[in-house]
Write a protein that holds these residues in place. Structure first.
Motif, PDB file in Angstrom:
ATOM      1  N   ASP A  31       0.834  -1.197   0.000  1.00 44.14           N
ATOM      2  CA  ASP A  31       0.000   0.000   0.000  1.00 44.14           C
ATOM      3  C   ASP A  31       0.871   1.251   0.000  1.00 44.14           C
ATOM      4  OD1 ASP A  31      -2.034   1.801   0.208  1.00 44.14           O
ATOM      5  OD2 ASP A  31      -2.629   1.255   2.238  1.00 44.14           O
ATOM      6  N   PRO A  32       1.389   1.650  -1.149  1.00 46.34           N
ATOM      7  CA  PRO A  32       2.287   2.810  -1.194  1.00 46.34           C
ATOM      8  C   PRO A  32       1.611   4.113  -0.771  1.00 46.34           C
ATOM      9  CG  PRO A  32       1.651   2.151  -3.407  1.00 46.34           C
ATOM     10  CD  PRO A  32       1.153   1.080  -2.494  1.00 46.34           C
ATOM     11  N   ASN A  33       0.291   4.209  -0.959  1.00 46.34           N
ATOM     12  CA  ASN A  33      -0.423   5.436  -0.586  1.00 46.34           C
ATOM     13  C   ASN A  33      -0.918   5.413   0.854  1.00 46.34           C
ATOM     14  OD1 ASN A  33      -0.234   6.546  -3.235  1.00 46.34           O
ATOM     15  ND2 ASN A  33      -1.891   5.188  -3.883  1.00 46.34           N
ATOM     16  N   ARG A  34      -0.678   4.318   1.547  1.00 43.93           N
ATOM     17  CA  ARG A  34      -1.134   4.157   2.933  1.00 43.93           C
ATOM     18  C   ARG A  34      -2.622   4.451   3.070  1.00 43.93           C
ATOM     19  NH1 ARG A  34       3.885   6.632   6.591  1.00 43.93           N
ATOM     20  NH2 ARG A  34       5.493   5.262   5.732  1.00 43.93           N
ATOM     21  N   ARG A  35      -3.366   3.983   2.093  1.00 42.19           N
ATOM     22  CA  ARG A  35      -4.807   4.211   2.110  1.00 42.19           C
ATOM     23  C   ARG A  35      -5.496   3.277   3.095  1.00 42.19           C
ATOM     24  NH1 ARG A  35      -5.886   4.687  -3.270  1.00 42.19           N
ATOM     25  NH2 ARG A  35      -5.885   6.945  -3.092  1.00 42.19           N
ATOM     26  N   PHE A  36      -4.942   2.079   3.253  1.00 45.10           N
ATOM     27  CA  PHE A  36      -5.598   1.082   4.089  1.00 45.10           C
ATOM     28  C   PHE A  36      -4.920   0.971   5.449  1.00 45.10           C
ATOM     29  CE2 PHE A  36      -6.544  -0.239  -0.260  1.00 45.10           C
ATOM     30  CZ  PHE A  36      -7.918  -0.442  -0.185  1.00 45.10           C
ATOM     31  N   THR A  37      -5.700   1.115   6.505  1.00 47.05           N
ATOM     32  CA  THR A  37      -5.207   0.856   7.854  1.00 47.05           C
ATOM     33  C   THR A  37      -5.124  -0.654   8.046  1.00 47.05           C
ATOM     34  OG1 THR A  37      -6.384   2.837   8.581  1.00 47.05           O
ATOM     35  CG2 THR A  37      -5.598   1.332  10.287  1.00 47.05           C
ATOM     36  N   PRO A  38      -4.034  -1.150   8.629  1.00 39.93           N
ATOM     37  CA  PRO A  38      -3.915  -2.597   8.826  1.00 39.93           C
ATOM     38  C   PRO A  38      -5.120  -3.177   9.552  1.00 39.93           C
ATOM     39  CG  PRO A  38      -1.835  -1.516   9.303  1.00 39.93           C
ATOM     40  CD  PRO A  38      -2.832  -0.418   9.078  1.00 39.93           C
ATOM     41  N   MET A  39      -5.539  -4.350   9.136  1.00 37.73           N
ATOM     42  CA  MET A  39      -6.708  -4.997   9.707  1.00 37.73           C
ATOM     43  C   MET A  39      -6.414  -5.483  11.129  1.00 37.73           C
ATOM     44  SD  MET A  39      -8.833  -8.308   8.255  1.00 37.73           S
ATOM     45  CE  MET A  39      -9.448  -7.406   6.817  1.00 37.73           C
ATOM     46  N   PRO A  40      -7.203  -5.083  12.120  1.00 35.73           N
ATOM     47  CA  PRO A  40      -7.009  -5.574  13.489  1.00 35.73           C
ATOM     48  C   PRO A  40      -7.231  -7.079  13.573  1.00 35.73           C
ATOM     49  CG  PRO A  40      -8.400  -3.614  13.453  1.00 35.73           C
ATOM     50  CD  PRO A  40      -8.258  -4.060  12.040  1.00 35.73           C
ATOM     51  N   GLU A  41      -6.508  -7.719  14.463  1.00 41.29           N
ATOM     52  CA  GLU A  41      -6.612  -9.167  14.593  1.00 41.29           C
ATOM     53  C   GLU A  41      -8.015  -9.595  15.017  1.00 41.29           C
ATOM     54  OE1 GLU A  41      -4.601 -11.570  13.664  1.00 41.29           O
ATOM     55  OE2 GLU A  41      -3.355  -9.976  12.836  1.00 41.29           O
ATOM     56  N   TYR A  42      -8.676  -8.772  15.844  1.00 35.96           N
ATOM     57  CA  TYR A  42     -10.039  -9.118  16.259  1.00 35.96           C
ATOM     58  C   TYR A  42     -10.955  -9.249  15.049  1.00 35.96           C
ATOM     59  CZ  TYR A  42     -14.834  -8.369  17.801  1.00 35.96           C
ATOM     60  OH  TYR A  42     -16.193  -8.478  17.973  1.00 35.96           O
ATOM     61  N   ILE A  43     -10.836  -8.305  14.099  1.00 35.95           N
ATOM     62  CA  ILE A  43     -11.670  -8.353  12.899  1.00 35.95           C
ATOM     63  C   ILE A  43     -11.266  -9.537  12.024  1.00 35.95           C
ATOM     64  CG2 ILE A  43     -12.150  -7.136  10.728  1.00 35.95           C
ATOM     65  CD1 ILE A  43     -12.166  -4.529  12.344  1.00 35.95           C
ATOM     66  N   ARG A  44      -9.963  -9.756  11.892  1.00 30.35           N
ATOM     67  CA  ARG A  44      -9.509 -10.896  11.100  1.00 30.35           C
ATOM     68  C   ARG A  44     -10.038 -12.207  11.685  1.00 30.35           C
ATOM     69  NH1 ARG A  44      -4.747  -9.393  10.762  1.00 30.35           N
ATOM     70  NH2 ARG A  44      -4.594  -8.749   8.571  1.00 30.35           N
ATOM     71  N   SER A  45     -10.115 -12.297  13.005  1.00 29.69           N
ATOM     72  CA  SER A  45     -10.579 -13.528  13.653  1.00 29.69           C
ATOM     73  C   SER A  45     -12.061 -13.787  13.420  1.00 29.69           C
ATOM     74  CB  SER A  45     -10.312 -13.464  15.158  1.00 29.69           C
ATOM     75  OG  SER A  45     -11.200 -12.554  15.807  1.00 29.69           O
ATOM     76  N   LYS A  46     -12.824 -12.761  13.028  1.00 32.33           N
ATOM     77  CA  LYS A  46     -14.254 -12.938  12.793  1.00 32.33           C
ATOM     78  C   LYS A  46     -14.574 -13.313  11.348  1.00 32.33           C
ATOM     79  CE  LYS A  46     -17.268 -10.310  14.848  1.00 32.33           C
ATOM     80  NZ  LYS A  46     -18.045  -9.133  15.333  1.00 32.33           N
ATOM     81  N   LEU A  47     -13.568 -13.343  10.482  1.00 30.83           N
ATOM     82  CA  LEU A  47     -13.781 -13.747   9.092  1.00 30.83           C
ATOM     83  C   LEU A  47     -13.787 -15.269   9.010  1.00 30.83           C
ATOM     84  CD1 LEU A  47     -11.423 -11.115   7.482  1.00 30.83           C
ATOM     85  CD2 LEU A  47     -13.887 -11.284   7.027  1.00 30.83           C
ATOM     86  N   GLY A  48     -14.895 -15.814   8.523  1.00 27.99           N
ATOM     87  CA  GLY A  48     -15.002 -17.267   8.433  1.00 27.99           C
ATOM     88  C   GLY A  48     -14.171 -17.857   7.319  1.00 27.99           C
ATOM     89  N   LYS A  49     -13.935 -17.088   6.270  1.00 30.69           N
ATOM     90  CA  LYS A  49     -13.108 -17.528   5.150  1.00 30.69           C
ATOM     91  C   LYS A  49     -12.696 -16.306   4.356  1.00 30.69           C
ATOM     92  CE  LYS A  49     -17.326 -18.769   2.590  1.00 30.69           C
ATOM     93  NZ  LYS A  49     -18.050 -19.877   1.924  1.00 30.69           N
ATOM     94  N   MET A  50     -11.966 -16.521   3.289  1.00 29.95           N
ATOM     95  CA  MET A  50     -11.514 -15.414   2.460  1.00 29.95           C
ATOM     96  C   MET A  50     -12.703 -14.783   1.736  1.00 29.95           C
ATOM     97  SD  MET A  50      -8.336 -15.524   3.153  1.00 29.95           S
ATOM     98  CE  MET A  50      -7.531 -14.471   1.947  1.00 29.95           C
ATOM     99  N   ALA A  51     -12.544 -13.512   1.368  1.00 24.28           N
ATOM    100  CA  ALA A  51     -13.570 -12.853   0.557  1.00 24.28           C
ATOM    101  C   ALA A  51     -13.719 -13.606  -0.768  1.00 24.28           C
ATOM    102  CB  ALA A  51     -13.175 -11.404   0.304  1.00 24.28           C
ATOM    103  N   PHE A  52     -14.934 -13.633  -1.304  1.00 26.88           N
ATOM    104  CA  PHE A  52     -15.158 -14.396  -2.538  1.00 26.88           C
ATOM    105  C   PHE A  52     -16.197 -13.699  -3.404  1.00 26.88           C
ATOM    106  CE2 PHE A  52     -18.046 -15.915   0.689  1.00 26.88           C
ATOM    107  CZ  PHE A  52     -19.235 -16.224   0.046  1.00 26.88           C
ATOM    108  N   MET A  53     -16.142 -14.009  -4.683  1.00 31.47           N
ATOM    109  CA  MET A  53     -17.075 -13.434  -5.651  1.00 31.47           C
ATOM    110  C   MET A  53     -18.384 -14.204  -5.622  1.00 31.47           C
ATOM    111  SD  MET A  53     -15.837 -10.830  -7.501  1.00 31.47           S
ATOM    112  CE  MET A  53     -16.498 -10.915  -9.175  1.00 31.47           C
ATOM    113  N   GLY A  54     -19.470 -13.475  -5.722  1.00 30.57           N
ATOM    114  CA  GLY A  54     -20.779 -14.086  -5.816  1.00 30.57           C
ATOM    115  C   GLY A  54     -21.597 -13.390  -6.873  1.00 30.57           C
ATOM    116  N   SER A  55     -22.798 -13.874  -7.090  1.00 25.65           N
ATOM    117  CA  SER A  55     -23.664 -13.300  -8.114  1.00 25.65           C
ATOM    118  C   SER A  55     -25.063 -13.123  -7.542  1.00 25.65           C
ATOM    119  CB  SER A  55     -23.712 -14.205  -9.347  1.00 25.65           C
ATOM    120  OG  SER A  55     -24.530 -13.634 -10.352  1.00 25.65           O
ATOM    121  N   ASP A  56     -25.658 -11.969  -7.841  1.00 23.82           N
ATOM    122  CA  ASP A  56     -27.014 -11.655  -7.401  1.00 23.82           C
ATOM    123  C   ASP A  56     -27.839 -11.297  -8.627  1.00 23.82           C
ATOM    124  OD1 ASP A  56     -28.745 -10.701  -4.819  1.00 23.82           O
ATOM    125  OD2 ASP A  56     -29.056  -9.326  -6.497  1.00 23.82           O
TER     126      ASP A  56
END
Length: 569
Positions: A142-167
Motif C-alpha cells: 500500500d504505497p499510498n497508505r490508504r488502508f489501515t492494517p486490519m485488526p486481529e479481532y476483525i480478522r478472527s471474525k472472518l469465516g473464510k476469504m472474501a469471494f465473488m458471488g452473483s445476485d
C-alpha cells in the motif's frame, strides 16, 4: 384513534420478559445473553468542557447553544492508535451494519450506463475481492497508505476469504463471511457491488459493512470499503459521497444515495417494537441532522443567505433526495405514515400493513424505519449519504443510544412514548426542506398526552409549556438531553464519532455558527466559490473530500471544538 392510545397508562403485559435486556457495557458482560468470542469479553473502557452567545436571525429567531457552554477536551488520539487499542474499543448494545450508497461518475458528474458499465463493474468487483484477500493475508503493498492494517479481532471474525458471488439484481458482488455471535453463526454479506434497487442501466455503488458490535469495528469496515472503491475504480471514474449528484440537471427516479442502518440482536419482539417506536419518534430529528443533498444542476434551490454567521438559506432545500424520492421511503401523509407498534406481534404486523396499505412485508419494506426485515433487523433508511465516515458512525451511535433508551424504559416497565403521525409528518416535511432550522411543532399532541408516558419526555421533545420549541434544532438539543445518561453510560458522549453530530446543534464550528450540517457545508463551498469569482461547481470538491474523509474516519468537515452546555456534561 383507539389503536394509537390503547397502551397509554397501561401496565406492560404479564408475559413481559426482557431476557438479557439489562445487559450493560461493564467489563465481562455477555452480549445479549449469547456466547461471544473471548476477545469481546475483555475489559471495556468508557470514554472520558468560551461561552457562546445566541445568534439572532431576526427578532423572533434566536439560535442558542445553551447556557454555560464550554469546550470539551476530546483528546488527540489518532485513528491508528484507536484501532490498535482493541481493549478500549467502544461496545455497541446492538449489532450494527450499514449500507452506504455512493455515486459513480466521470469527472463531469455523468453516470456511466449500458453494457460497457456491466463489464467494468465486474472487473472492479473482482479487483476489490483480490485486494481484500491481500489485506486479510498481510500481503497488500500500500504505497499510498490508504488502508489501515486490519485488526486481529476483525480478522478472527472472518469465516473464510472474501469471494465473488452473483445476485440476480446486483450482478457480481464481493462477499464477506463474517461472525455474528460466535463460531457457530456466520453470515455472508454482499459487501461490494452495484445497488440492486435502481434501474438496470445506471450504477450506484453499494458498500455494506458486516454486522458489528464496536464503533471502531464499524468505522474500520466503512473506511476500508470506501478506500477499496477508490483503489479499484479506473482513473476516469470517481466516487462521490453525497445523497444527490450536484451535477445532475434534474432528479431521476431512484438516483439518489442514502445511508441505511441495520440494528439487530434484539432480545425479544417486544424490545424490537419499542426500539422502532423510539426511532420513529425522532425521525424528523435524524433527518434534520443528516440532510446532505442541497445542490442540483450545480446550484442550490435558492440564493444563499448568511445571517450573523448562520447559513439560514430559507428556501434552499436541504435534502433533495428525500424531497424527490417518495417511492422508496414512507409517505408524508399522516394517515398512511408508519404507525406506533406495541409488542411486535402478528396483530402489530397486520396493523402496519393496513396503515401502509400494502399487501405484504416485501411490499412494505421501503419505509423511513422498518422493523421486520428478512434478516431480523430493524432498518433505518431515512438518512442521506454523508460526506464523512465520522458523521456516519456518529449518527449510527445516536440510533444505538435511542434504542438503548427504549431498552432502559422497558427495564422500568414503561412504554416508549407516541408523539403521533400528525406531529411526525409535519416536522418531517420541514426537516427535509430546511434541516435543523425548520419550524418544529407538536400537532394534535399535548404535554398531557405525553405525560401519560413520561413527563420528562414531553419537556425535552416539545419544550416546556412556557417555552415550546420553535425550531427543529431545539428539539434535537432536547433529544440529546433526553438520552444524555445513556450516551454517558455507553461511552458515546465524548466519542470523536459523535462530536460532529453534537457540533451541529451545540457548536463550536470554525467557519460558521450552528445549527449546521453537511448540507450547509456543501452550500458553504458553493457560496465561497461564488464570492471568490470562481465557477461555483462543487463536484470536484466533493470528490476530493469523499477520499479525505474516508481515509481517516476521525476527519470531518465540521472543524472546530465541541462546545457543550452545562446540562449536557
Amino acid at each position: 384513534m383507539a389503536r394509537k392510545n390503547r397502551n397509554k397508562g397501561q401496565d406492560l403485559p404479564s408475559t413481559f420478559n426482557l431476557g438479557g435486556a439489562n445487559q450493560s457495557s461493564k467489563s465481562g458482560s455477555n452480549l445479549f445473553g449469547k456466547s461471544v468470542p473471548v476477545s469481546t469479553q475483555e475489559t471495556k473502557h468508557m470514554s472520558r468542557r468560551q461561552e457562546k452567545k445566541a445568534a439572532a436571525v431576526d427578532t423572533k429567531d434566536v439560535f442558542s447553544t445553551g447556557s454555560g457552554s464550554q469546550a470539551i477536551n476530546m483528546g488527540n488520539r489518532t485513528w491508528a492508535d484507536m484501532l490498535a487499542d482493541i481493549e478500549h474499543w467502544t461496545p455497541l448494545p446492538f449489532s450494527h451494519g450499514m449500507e452506504m450508497e455512493l455515486i459513480i461518475c466521470d469527472n463531469a458528474g455523468n453516470y456511466l450506463e449500458g453494457d460497457a458499465m456491466v463489464h467494468r463493474m465486474g472487473e472492479i468487483t473482482n479487483d476489490a475481492t483480490s485486494i481484500m484477500n491481500q489485506l486479510i493475508n498481510y500481503e497488500y503493498d500500500d504505497p499510498n497508505r490508504r488502508f489501515t492494517p486490519m485488526p486481529e479481532y476483525i480478522r478472527s471474525k472472518l469465516g473464510k476469504m472474501a469471494f465473488m458471488g452473483s445476485d440476480i439484481e446486483k450482478g457480481q458482488v464481493m462477499k464477506i463471511n463474517y461472525m455474528l455471535y460466535d463460531q457457530n453463526t456466520y453470515l455472508d454479506i454482499d459487501s461490494f457491488g452495484r445497488d440492486g434497487n435502481v434501474t438496470a442501466i445506471t450504477y450506484i455503488l453499494e458498500l455494506v459493512t458486516p454486522p458489528c458490535f464496536y464503533a471502531e469495528e464499524l468505522a474500520y469496515w466503512a473506511s476500508t470499503l470506501f478506500n477499496l472503491a477508490k483503489e479499484t475504480l479506473p482513473r476516469d471514474l470517481n466516487i462521490v459521497a453525497s445523497a444527490f449528484n450536484p451535477a445532475s440537471k434534474e432528479y431521476q427516479r431512484g438516483l439518489s444515495q442514502g445511508d441505511h442502518h441495520h440494528i439487530g440482536t434484539f432480545v425479544s419482539d417486544l424490545e424490537r417494537a419499542q426500539c422502532y417506536d423510539m426511532i420513529r419518534n425522532f425521525l424528523p430529528h435524524l433527518i434534520a441532522l443528516s440532510v446532505n443533498s442541497p445542490i442540483i444542476n450545480n446550484a442550490p434551490t435558492d440564493v444563499v443567505k448568511v445571517k450573523d454567521g448562520i447559513y439560514t438559506c430559507p428556501n434552499c432545500i436541504r435534502s433533495l433526495r428525500l424531497y424527490n424520492n417518495t417511492t422508496m421511503l414512507s409517505s408524508n401523509e399522516a394517515i398512511k405514515y408508519i404507525p406506533y407498534l406495541a409488542t411486535g406481534s402478528q396483530e402489530d404486523k397486520d396493523y402496519l400493513l393496513s396503515v401502509l396499505q400494502k399487501a405484504s412485508m416485501e411490499d412494505a419494506r421501503f419505509q423511513d424505519v422498518f422493523p421486520f426485515t428478512d434478516w431480523n433487523t430493524m432498518e433505518v433508511r431515512v438518512m442521506d449519504a454523508q460526506l464523512s465516515i465520522c458523521r456516519r458512525i456518529g449518527l449510527g451511535l445516536l440510533v444505538q443510544a435511542l434504542c438503548y433508551k427504549a431498552r432502559k424504559l422497558l427495564e422500568k416497565r414503561k412504554w416508549v412514548p407516541d408523539v403521533g403521525s400528525d406531529t411526525l409528518t409535519f416536522n418531517r416535511k420541514n426537516a427535509i426542506a430546511r434541516g435543523l432550522i425548520g419550524i418544529f411543532k407538536g400537532i394534535n399532541v399535548t404535554h398531557e398526552d405525553l405525560d401519560k408516558y413520561d413527563p420528562d419526555f414531553a419537556n425535552y421533545y416539545l419544550g416546556t409549556k412556557d417555552h415550546p420549541h420553535r425550531f427543529i434544532f431545539q428539539s434535537v438539543q432536547g433529544m440529546f438531553k433526553y438520552i444524555k445518561n445513556e450516551l454517558k453510560e455507553l461511552g458515546f458522549l465524548y466519542s470523536p464519532f459523535l462530536k460532529p453530530v453534537l457540533q451541529s446543534v451545540f457548536g463550536n464550528i470554525t467557519y460558521a455558527k450552528p445549527p449546521l450540517t453537511e448540507a450547509e457545508y456543501q452550500i458553504s463551498l458553493y457560496d465561497f466559490k461564488q464570492k471568490e469569482g470562481q465557477v461555483p461547481n462543487i463536484l470536484r470538491d466533493l470528490i476530493y473530500f469523499t477520499l479525505e474523509y474516508s481515509k481517516d474516519p476521525l476527519n470531518n468537515p465540521l472543524t472546530g471544538d465541541l462546545h457543550l452546555p452545562d446540562d449536557m456534561r
